[in-house]
Design an enzyme around this catalytic site. Structure first.
Site, PDB file in Angstrom:
ATOM      1  N   LYS A  84       0.843  -1.203   0.000  1.00 20.81           N
ATOM      2  CA  LYS A  84       0.000   0.000   0.000  1.00 20.81           C
ATOM      3  C   LYS A  84       0.874   1.247   0.000  1.00 20.81           C
ATOM      4  CE  LYS A  84      -4.011   0.260   2.285  1.00 20.81           C
ATOM      5  NZ  LYS A  84      -4.912   0.170   3.471  1.00 20.81           N
TER       6      LYS A  84
HETATM    7  O1  G3P Z   1      -8.686   0.355   4.476  1.00 18.34           O
HETATM    8  C1  G3P Z   1      -8.899   1.691   4.765  1.00 18.34           C
HETATM    9  C2  G3P Z   1      -9.700   1.784   5.994  1.00 18.34           C
HETATM   10  O2  G3P Z   1      -8.993   1.169   7.020  1.00 18.34           O
HETATM   11  C3  G3P Z   1     -10.125   3.108   6.463  1.00 18.34           C
HETATM   12  O3  G3P Z   1     -11.248   2.863   7.236  1.00 18.34           O
HETATM   13  O4  G3P Z   1     -12.954   3.282   8.910  1.00 18.34           O
HETATM   14  O5  G3P Z   1     -10.613   4.112   9.261  1.00 18.34           O
HETATM   15  O6  G3P Z   1     -12.091   5.181   7.575  1.00 18.34           O
HETATM   16  P1  G3P Z   1     -11.753   3.930   8.308  1.00 18.34           P
END
Ligand code: G3P
Length: 230
Positions: A84
């Site tokens: 990533k």
């Molecule tokens: O994979 C990306 C993700 O982890 C972001 O999720 O819920 O932290 O916005 P969030």
């Protein structure tokens, strides 16, 4: 559509893998930091559990040389790893260099169709639009996903669209309808996909009726109703 879990928690990965419907996981520095384990050991254990499923592991450098160095290192750990890389100008340069070496990348922190276009042009293997974080600031996360899928279709880009930052089952279902290649979700959302009150109610009735009639049914199996997470 492939299903990934958005977690670095090995118990969740193990539990998820047991269902046989999981295609991989996404991690990020925040998720890894929560686990309090050596990064390499954690990622390799995830690769072992997922047996060929994709494991996304993120670089933390912000300059091209650093990202390429980290990307090479991460990719050398296991063939299941996708690197990533954050959506920065330096990241796009790194994606192109890593692609030329045959290293698969996932351009993360994508919030606009223009960013997704650049990721595809650079040869990213995955692009990760963050839907929930856009919704959080009153912008249309699913709208962004729709635009990216449309643009990629127009030009037959091979980059796979990985819908990320998904917060609830409707996000998953809408992502599937739009045609995302992958949806990554927290374990809790994965669990929610199994559930429907009518399934529970219907099963309860079937089992009650079976139990009432059991005398007349001859040799029968004792009813059990295992549920996800139990
Ligand atoms: O994979 C990306 C993700 O982890 C972001 O999720 O819920 O932290 O916005 P969030």
């Amino acid at each position: 559509m492939k299903i990934f879990l958005d977690t670095a928690n090995l118990d969740e990965i193990r539990r998820g893998a047991e269902f046989g419907v999981l295609d991989g996981i996404t991690t990020n520095p925040t998720l890894v930091a929560k686990e309090n384990r050596p990064f390499r050991e954690l990622i390799l254990e995830a690769c072992r559990i997922l047996r060929g499923g994709v494991v996304n592991a993120e670089v933390v450098s912000t300059d091209t040389a650093g990202m390429v160095r980290e990307g090479r290192e991460l990719a050398s750990w296991h063939p299941s790893i996708v690197v990533k890389v954050p959506m920065l100008p330096a990241g796009i340069r790194a994606v192109r260099l890593l692609r030329d070496e045959g290293i698969r990348t996932n351009v993360t922190l994508v919030f606009s169709p223009a960013q997704a276009l650049l990721a595809a042009k650079a040869g990213a293997y995955f692009v990760s639009p963050f839907l929930g974080r856009l919704d959080d600031i009153a912008q249309d996360g699913l709208g962004l996903l729709r635009e990216i899928v449309g643009i990629y279709r127009n030009y037959h880009f091979e980059t796979q669209v990985l819908a990320a930052s998904l917060r609830h089952p409707m996000h998953i279902m809408e992502a599937a309808k739009i045609g995302a290649d992958i949806a990554t979700m927290p374990y809790k959302v994965f669990e929610q996909l199994f559930q429907h009150p009518l399934t529970d109610r219907g099963l309860e009735t079937f089992l009650k009726d079976w139990a009432k009639a059991r005398e007349s049914l001859g040799e029968i199996v004792e009813p059990t109703a295992p549920k996800i997470g139990r």
